[in-house]
Write a protein that holds these residues in place. Sequence first.
Motif, mmCIF file in Angstrom:
data_model
loop_
_atom_site.group_PDB
_atom_site.id
_atom_site.type_symbol
_atom_site.label_atom_id
_atom_site.label_comp_id
_atom_site.label_asym_id
_atom_site.label_seq_id
_atom_site.Cartn_x
_atom_site.Cartn_y
_atom_site.Cartn_z
ATOM 1 N N ASP A 147 -8.435 86.224 25.785
ATOM 2 C CA ASP A 147 -8.345 86.570 24.366
ATOM 3 C C ASP A 147 -7.529 87.854 24.226
ATOM 4 O O ASP A 147 -7.757 88.822 24.961
ATOM 5 C CB ASP A 147 -9.757 86.771 23.791
ATOM 6 C CG ASP A 147 -9.742 86.957 22.292
ATOM 7 O OD1 ASP A 147 -9.969 85.975 21.578
ATOM 8 O OD2 ASP A 147 -9.482 88.101 21.837
ATOM 9 N N ASP A 149 -7.583 90.124 21.959
ATOM 10 C CA ASP A 149 -8.312 91.242 21.353
ATOM 11 C C ASP A 149 -9.810 90.936 21.447
ATOM 12 O O ASP A 149 -10.476 90.670 20.443
ATOM 13 C CB ASP A 149 -7.875 91.408 19.893
ATOM 14 C CG ASP A 149 -8.318 92.726 19.304
ATOM 15 O OD1 ASP A 149 -9.073 93.467 19.977
ATOM 16 O OD2 ASP A 149 -7.925 93.019 18.164
ATOM 17 N N ARG A 151 -12.684 92.493 21.943
ATOM 18 C CA ARG A 151 -13.734 93.227 21.227
ATOM 19 C C ARG A 151 -13.766 92.852 19.745
ATOM 20 O O ARG A 151 -14.834 92.651 19.172
ATOM 21 C CB ARG A 151 -13.555 94.736 21.405
ATOM 22 C CG ARG A 151 -13.763 95.163 22.839
ATOM 23 C CD ARG A 151 -13.821 96.652 23.030
ATOM 24 N NE ARG A 151 -13.886 96.969 24.443
ATOM 25 C CZ ARG A 151 -14.973 96.879 25.193
ATOM 26 N NH1 ARG A 151 -16.103 96.484 24.649
ATOM 27 N NH2 ARG A 151 -14.956 97.178 26.476
ATOM 28 N N ARG A 152 -12.597 92.781 19.153
ATOM 29 C CA ARG A 152 -12.550 92.390 17.738
ATOM 30 C C ARG A 152 -13.021 90.938 17.574
ATOM 31 O O ARG A 152 -13.763 90.609 16.650
ATOM 32 C CB ARG A 152 -11.141 92.573 17.189
ATOM 33 C CG ARG A 152 -11.042 92.208 15.707
ATOM 34 C CD ARG A 152 -9.716 92.615 15.108
ATOM 35 N NE ARG A 152 -9.656 94.055 14.940
ATOM 36 C CZ ARG A 152 -8.734 94.850 15.481
ATOM 37 N NH1 ARG A 152 -7.786 94.343 16.249
ATOM 38 N NH2 ARG A 152 -8.752 96.142 15.269
ATOM 39 N N THR A 153 -12.602 90.074 18.472
ATOM 40 C CA THR A 153 -13.028 88.678 18.403
ATOM 41 C C THR A 153 -14.543 88.571 18.559
ATOM 42 O O THR A 153 -15.185 87.778 17.866
ATOM 43 C CB THR A 153 -12.328 87.843 19.505
ATOM 44 O OG1 THR A 153 -10.914 87.933 19.327
ATOM 45 C CG2 THR A 153 -12.749 86.388 19.437
ATOM 46 N N VAL A 155 -16.826 90.739 17.674
ATOM 47 C CA VAL A 155 -17.454 91.135 16.407
ATOM 48 C C VAL A 155 -17.366 90.001 15.387
ATOM 49 O O VAL A 155 -18.333 89.709 14.670
ATOM 50 C CB VAL A 155 -16.792 92.421 15.861
ATOM 51 C CG1 VAL A 155 -17.270 92.713 14.446
ATOM 52 C CG2 VAL A 155 -17.095 93.600 16.782
ATOM 53 N N LEU A 156 -16.220 89.344 15.337
ATOM 54 C CA LEU A 156 -16.043 88.247 14.381
ATOM 55 C C LEU A 156 -16.911 87.046 14.751
ATOM 56 O O LEU A 156 -17.500 86.404 13.864
ATOM 57 C CB LEU A 156 -14.566 87.847 14.313
ATOM 58 C CG LEU A 156 -13.635 88.926 13.743
ATOM 59 C CD1 LEU A 156 -12.184 88.496 13.872
ATOM 60 C CD2 LEU A 156 -13.975 89.219 12.292
#
Length: 198
Positions: A147, A149, A151-153, A155-156
């Motif tokens: 992936d 990103d 960390r952002r993924t 959270v989402l």
Amino acid sequence: MPRITAATVADHRANQRSALLQAARDLLLTDGAGAVTFTAVAERAGLARNSVYKYFADRRDLLTALVADATPRWTGPIRVAMEAADTPADRIAAFVTAQLELVRSGEHRVAQALADGPDAAALRAGADRAHADILVPLVEALEALHDPDPRRTAVLLQGFVNAATKAVESGDDFEAVSRRAVQLAVAAVTSAPGEADR
């Protein structure tokens, strides 16, 4: 009854502290965070009120310890489920399923009661650490899926779980919600740019 009820003083203290935390947890789940007072906790644990001060400086200290005690109960089952999965995509599915199983068991009500209680602001740091701990194995699985990103993924993807939790708490069918949440989460990460070459 002897004053020391364990093999050593250290064991006795650990047992007493554990009993107080369990009493606080029980009160929290049955009556909400506002019910967690030193008097109520001591009474429920079968101890004198002043003995609570031997283990906790004040109510905030007790609730902070309760967050710390609860964190492994949330993160442990998630890690175990993810470690048992064979592929990164299976680990994503296990992450969603394990959290929703915690919802079904009622375990999440501790976090919910603390988040909604009068001490929420004071406990935010502990809650944030617990939330970050929950996301660690998910980030690792996303990294294995390349992936771009993770960390952002992560959270989402947690947003899928949060929405599914609300649906279950509102009376929607657990199996149907859980199945669909898993499908959406896995599809989101396996079809996104960066994961195709896993």
